[in-house]
Write a protein that holds these residues in place. Structure first.
Motif, mmCIF file in Angstrom:
data_model
loop_
_atom_site.group_PDB
_atom_site.id
_atom_site.type_symbol
_atom_site.label_atom_id
_atom_site.label_comp_id
_atom_site.label_asym_id
_atom_site.label_seq_id
_atom_site.Cartn_x
_atom_site.Cartn_y
_atom_site.Cartn_z
ATOM 1 N N GLY A 77 0.799 -1.220 0.000
ATOM 2 C CA GLY A 77 0.000 0.000 0.000
ATOM 3 C C GLY A 77 0.829 1.267 0.000
ATOM 4 O O GLY A 77 0.378 2.314 -0.448
ATOM 5 N N LEU A 78 2.042 1.181 0.509
ATOM 6 C CA LEU A 78 2.927 2.350 0.531
ATOM 7 C C LEU A 78 3.730 2.493 -0.762
ATOM 8 O O LEU A 78 4.373 3.518 -0.967
ATOM 9 C CB LEU A 78 3.881 2.270 1.723
ATOM 10 C CG LEU A 78 3.227 2.346 3.109
ATOM 11 C CD1 LEU A 78 4.259 2.109 4.198
ATOM 12 C CD2 LEU A 78 2.518 3.679 3.298
ATOM 13 N N SER A 79 3.693 1.467 -1.603
ATOM 14 C CA SER A 79 4.432 1.511 -2.874
ATOM 15 C C SER A 79 3.708 2.406 -3.873
ATOM 16 O O SER A 79 2.482 2.476 -3.884
ATOM 17 C CB SER A 79 4.545 0.101 -3.467
ATOM 18 O OG SER A 79 5.192 -0.754 -2.582
ATOM 19 N N SER A 80 4.471 3.048 -4.732
ATOM 20 C CA SER A 80 3.865 3.907 -5.750
ATOM 21 C C SER A 80 3.141 3.060 -6.794
ATOM 22 O O SER A 80 3.408 1.863 -6.945
ATOM 23 C CB SER A 80 4.949 4.747 -6.432
ATOM 24 O OG SER A 80 5.772 3.903 -7.238
ATOM 25 N N LEU A 81 2.238 3.694 -7.511
ATOM 26 C CA LEU A 81 1.535 2.981 -8.584
ATOM 27 C C LEU A 81 2.506 2.471 -9.640
ATOM 28 O O LEU A 81 2.325 1.382 -10.188
ATOM 29 C CB LEU A 81 0.485 3.888 -9.236
ATOM 30 C CG LEU A 81 -0.759 4.162 -8.407
ATOM 31 C CD1 LEU A 81 -1.670 5.142 -9.133
ATOM 32 C CD2 LEU A 81 -1.497 2.890 -8.097
ATOM 33 N N ALA A 82 3.538 3.255 -9.919
ATOM 34 C CA ALA A 82 4.527 2.832 -10.919
ATOM 35 C C ALA A 82 5.235 1.557 -10.456
ATOM 36 O O ALA A 82 5.435 0.630 -11.251
ATOM 37 C CB ALA A 82 5.538 3.946 -11.157
ATOM 38 N N LYS A 83 5.601 1.499 -9.188
ATOM 39 C CA LYS A 83 6.277 0.309 -8.644
ATOM 40 C C LYS A 83 5.347 -0.900 -8.692
ATOM 41 O O LYS A 83 5.749 -1.991 -9.093
ATOM 42 C CB LYS A 83 6.724 0.599 -7.207
ATOM 43 C CG LYS A 83 7.261 -0.578 -6.465
ATOM 44 C CD LYS A 83 8.725 -0.729 -6.677
ATOM 45 C CE LYS A 83 9.257 -1.807 -5.741
ATOM 46 N NZ LYS A 83 10.544 -2.257 -6.117
#
Length: 123
Positions: free
Chosen positions: A58-64
């Protein structure tokens, strides 16, 4: 006899209950595998690992997240025949139907990979 394993916190776990359930090939009726029954502690460990993974995800970016999903899709595609063989052995489907199941799974991953475009807030 082949033993399946639990998958907890990114790695296999053999299980410690010493109790197993049979897995039969529906096409032949023969038991080819067995799966360990989980203990309460193993279930708790799996739930805790899933909660931790969810928080990190959930803390990861959408790109990741999209990058990870595209790699997952590439692995599914590269291993579609082996996955279809597992579906055949465990569910009794003919190979061509199992390949169709894998194709439908790839479509779902495609949808998830493209969701970032829809999250921009544009109409």
């Amino acid at each position: 006899m082949k033993n399946l394993h639990h998958w907890i916190n990114g790695k296999p776990s053999e299980g410690s209950s010493a109790r197993y359930g049979p897995v039969h090939n529906p096409a032949t009726g023969n038991q080819e595998t067995q799966v360990p029954f989980a203990t309460v502690d193993e279930v708790d460990a799996a739930v805790a690992a899933a909660k931790d993974a969810y928080a990190t995800w959930g803390l990861s970016s959408l790109a990741k997240r999209s990058t990870i999903l595209f790699k997952f899709r590439a692995l599914l595609d590269a291993n579609r025949d082996a996955i279809a063989e597992l579906i055949t052995a465990e569910h009794g489907k003919v190979h061509s139907d199992a390949l169709g199941e894998v194709a439908r799974g790839l479509e779902i991953v495609d949808l998830a990979c493209g969701i970032t475009v829809q999250l921009k807030g544009e109409l």
